[in-house]
Design a protein around this motif. Structure first.
Motif, PDB file in Angstrom:
ATOM      1  N   LEU A  55      37.880  39.673  28.817  1.00 26.22           N
ATOM      2  CA  LEU A  55      37.521  39.216  29.966  1.00 26.22           C
ATOM      3  C   LEU A  55      38.464  38.844  31.025  1.00 26.22           C
ATOM      4  CD1 LEU A  55      35.025  36.509  27.984  1.00 26.22           C
ATOM      5  CD2 LEU A  55      34.356  38.209  30.052  1.00 26.22           C
ATOM      6  N   LEU A  56      39.565  38.416  30.569  1.00 28.60           N
ATOM      7  CA  LEU A  56      40.766  37.892  31.395  1.00 28.60           C
ATOM      8  C   LEU A  56      41.293  38.958  32.092  1.00 28.60           C
ATOM      9  CD1 LEU A  56      42.077  34.742  29.297  1.00 28.60           C
ATOM     10  CD2 LEU A  56      40.596  34.489  31.456  1.00 28.60           C
ATOM     11  N   LEU A  57      41.597  39.973  31.344  1.00 35.33           N
ATOM     12  CA  LEU A  57      42.225  41.180  31.727  1.00 35.33           C
ATOM     13  C   LEU A  57      41.378  42.021  32.922  1.00 35.33           C
ATOM     14  CD1 LEU A  57      43.645  42.676  28.526  1.00 35.33           C
ATOM     15  CD2 LEU A  57      44.826  42.036  30.396  1.00 35.33           C
ATOM     16  N   GLU A  58      39.902  41.921  32.581  1.00 30.44           N
ATOM     17  CA  GLU A  58      39.025  42.451  33.498  1.00 30.44           C
ATOM     18  C   GLU A  58      39.093  41.856  34.901  1.00 30.44           C
ATOM     19  OE1 GLU A  58      34.245  43.341  33.670  1.00 30.44           O
ATOM     20  OE2 GLU A  58      35.490  44.492  32.467  1.00 30.44           O
ATOM     21  N   ALA A  59      39.524  40.481  34.906  1.00 36.14           N
ATOM     22  CA  ALA A  59      39.631  39.649  36.151  1.00 36.14           C
ATOM     23  C   ALA A  59      40.780  39.654  36.688  1.00 36.14           C
ATOM     24  CB  ALA A  59      39.158  38.149  35.598  1.00 36.14           C
ATOM     25  N   ASP A  60      41.678  40.626  36.144  1.00 38.05           N
ATOM     26  CA  ASP A  60      43.097  40.574  36.524  1.00 38.05           C
ATOM     27  C   ASP A  60      43.782  39.184  36.709  1.00 38.05           C
ATOM     28  OD1 ASP A  60      45.265  41.998  37.584  1.00 38.05           O
ATOM     29  OD2 ASP A  60      45.034  41.633  39.758  1.00 38.05           O
ATOM     30  N   ALA A  61      43.592  38.529  35.560  1.00 38.89           N
ATOM     31  CA  ALA A  61      44.045  36.942  35.343  1.00 38.89           C
ATOM     32  C   ALA A  61      45.128  36.957  34.848  1.00 38.89           C
ATOM     33  CB  ALA A  61      42.832  36.188  35.169  1.00 38.89           C
TER      34      ALA A  61
END
Length: 595
Positions: A72-78
């Motif tokens: 989830l966080l990788l997809e948000a570039d976070a």
């Protein structure tokens, strides 16, 4: 590796009550960021979605597991940095965004051993400059753990590992309930939640319910974050969906399958609660008892011959007896089947621990995918966390078996589950070693399995030694307090024994119908056969009946023996059978006569 800034871990006596957006706003850019829960249990999905949508950037993701939260966080570039022990999507395979990040090299990935991470969190929790830990002898992992080093113990003068504090800025977790004062209740396995909360500057919690003060005392087996350990709380019914939060709802594997299979929408959108709310079947499934499942009529499997997966499961089960203590790791359907088969047949007194030793001493309930967690939760004698089970069982040498799958094994029984080098020079990222670098030496018996025996999986030397039986002989093991047992590698062609004298693998048994030449041709090193090498026996019809009807009616064990291309079809078949069985169990639970 210590945090970028030294901060107080002391929190107010009363946490703030807010909403999910209020919690997400408390996450700072560049935070050292940890996530609670594990596998598909108690994951704070609603809060992760809010954080992903808040614009938070440059997070240093620090958790035992990656999996769905990290995706989830990788997809948000976070995410700017990743520190973990393991990342998997369980039955759905390797996480694609984690693999892409690791293989592309754009985001640094640091692999920890589980024990080193536990001790680093404890050092932060206890305001200590470092913590000691048993060295992962035989592996390459010490050099990979940030800041860890080996030094002679000041008292015993033996080499010991030391690791600096691992401080977190923010730790997020989903829990069952909070009371109006801010005490938070967790039911079931605790993962590393308490160690991570103790190492964090702020602890942000979503809960299914907020109840009056005193109401938490009415529950049975539970763990409590006292209110001065928590920074802020938000009410979020269904906040773990599509993961589980028992006793409220089970994991929605169908929703997860659909989310991972399609790319039309961003992952956070695909993990929303349905507009109509939490599916009622998930709530009802959480109430299904082990007694109900055991009373269900068996599925019809016919009189087919024993398959490779069944032969291996039965052979592993034969290694277990009434004195065994067997732990099932993160993604181990085959191990789970073998353990339950042994306990349901010839080893009723053995101890089985599932959910990475979070469910202690379970009954051998049938492995119905959507119900495994709830049935183990119901029948477990006790719940635990990864940190306390390491101290109490693994480090004490009490665990006899933990059968673990390996992508690559070499002639010395050393394992690589970190990364493989392509002929082109690029990397193929693997899930990681989890806790195997530690426990490969701690368990009495060292048992591995390689589902597909080939020259790529059985090699002369692995590229990265993620775990190994570095302490093999009684002379090496006894000073550490570890018992000496067998060291075996199971494949779909044969069984190897790790010889104590040569420290090399020797074939002791071959699969039915497999020739020695087939084993030689499929192995990337020169094969030696034991003088007493024999053919494995085919399981009896009685054993097969228990395995197929009583233990693994959906055939989950098959997932480890199919190719990636075949996996999707098999998962669809399993999910359809799982849904049908769960619906039958729900109907039987509601009306016993219906069964």
């Amino acid at each position: 590796m210590t945090n970028r800034r030294s901060v107080s871990l002391v929190k107010p006596n009363r946490p703030r009550f807010t909403d999910i957006e209020g919690l997400a706003a408390m996450v700072g850019h560049g935070d050292a960021f940890g996530v609670g829960g594990h596998h598909f249990a108690r994951l704070p999905i609603a809060l992760l979605r809010a954080i992903a949508g808040s614009g938070a950037k440059n997070l240093r993701y620090v958790s035992w597991a990656g999996g769905l939260p990290l995706e989830l966080l990788l997809e948000a570039d976070a995410v700017a940095e990743i520190e973990l022990c393991f990342s998997s999507l369980d039955i759905f395979g390797l996480p694609p965004k984690f693999r892409a990040a690791a293989e592309g090299g754009a985001i640094p990935v640091r692999d920890w051993t589980a024990l080193a991470m536990i001790q680093a969190l404890r050092a932060a929790q206890q305001n200590l400059p470092s913590m000691p830990f048993q060295l992962p002898q035989g592996s390459d992992m010490l050099a990979r753990v940030p800041g860890a080093f080996a030094r002679p113990d000041p008292l015993a003068r033996t080499d010991t590992g030391f690791v600096p504090p691992l401080r977190l800025d923010t730790f997020i977790v989903h829990a069952q309930r909070a009371d109006e004062s801010g005490n938070v209740e967790i039911i079931g396995p605790r993962a590393l939640d308490f160690a991570m909360a103790g190492a964090a500057r702020q602890v942000l919690v979503t809960v299914e319910e907020i109840v009056p003060v005193g109401a938490l005392r009415r529950d049975g087996r539970q763990s409590i974050f006292t209110r001065n350990q928590v920074s802020a709380i938000a009410l979020a019914p269904g906040g773990a969906y599509p993961a589980s939060c028992l006793p409220f709802y089970v994991t929605d594997y169908q929703a997860l399958s659909e989310a991972f299979a399609t790319r039309e929408a961003p992952l956070p959108d695909k993990l929303r609660l349905p507009a109509a709310g939490l599916p009622e079947r998930l709530r009802k499934a959480a109430k299904v008892s082990a007694e109900t499942v055991l009373a269900m009529p068996a599925l019809a499997h016919g009189e087919k011959k024993a398959s490779v997966d069944e032969i291996i499961a039965a052979r592993i089960a034969a290694e277990l007896d009434n004195e065994s203590f067997a732990s099932a790791g993160a993604v181990s359907p085959l191990a789970n089947v073998a353990y339950r088969l042994a306990k349901a047949t010839h080893a009723p007194d053995m101890i089985i621990a599932t959910m990475s030793c979070g469910h202690l001493d379970i009954a051998p309930s049938p492995m119905v995918l959507s119900l495994i967690e709830s049935l183990d939760c119901e029948t477990a004698v006790a719940y635990a966390g990864g940190d306390d089970t390491y101290s109490t069982y693994y480090q004490a040498g009490a665990v006899t078996h933990e059968i673990v799958g390996a992508a690559q094994v070499d002639r010395h029984g050393r394992v690589n589950t970190i990364a493989l080098r392509k002929p082109s020079g690029g990397l193929i990222r693997l899930p990681g070693q989890g806790g195997m670098a530690d426990v490969a030496n701690m368990h009495r018996d060292y048992l591995l399995y390689v589902p597909r025996h080939s020259v790529q999986s059985l090699v002369g030397e692995v590229e990265i030694v993620s775990s190994a039986r570095g302490l093999l002989t009684p002379a090496e093991r006894e000073p550490m307090g570890y018992r000496t047992g067998k060291a075996l590698v199971f494949t779909d062609l044969c069984i190897f024994r790790l010889d104590q004298a040569t420290r090399e693998l020797i074939v002791i048994e071959t699969m039915p119908g497999v020739t020695r030449q087939q084993v030689r041709d499929a192995t990337g090193f020169e094969v030696t056969f034991d003088a007493d090498c024999r053919e494995l026996p085919v399981p009896s019809s009685d054993t097969l009946a228990v395995l197929r009807d009583r233990i693994d009616p959906l055939g989950l064990r098959r997932l480890e023996f199919v190719s990636a291309k075949e996996r999707g079809v098999l998962i669809a078949e399993i999910l359809a059978a799982d849904r049908a069985m769960v619906e039958r169990c729900i109907a039987a639970q509601r009306s016993p006569a219906a069964s």
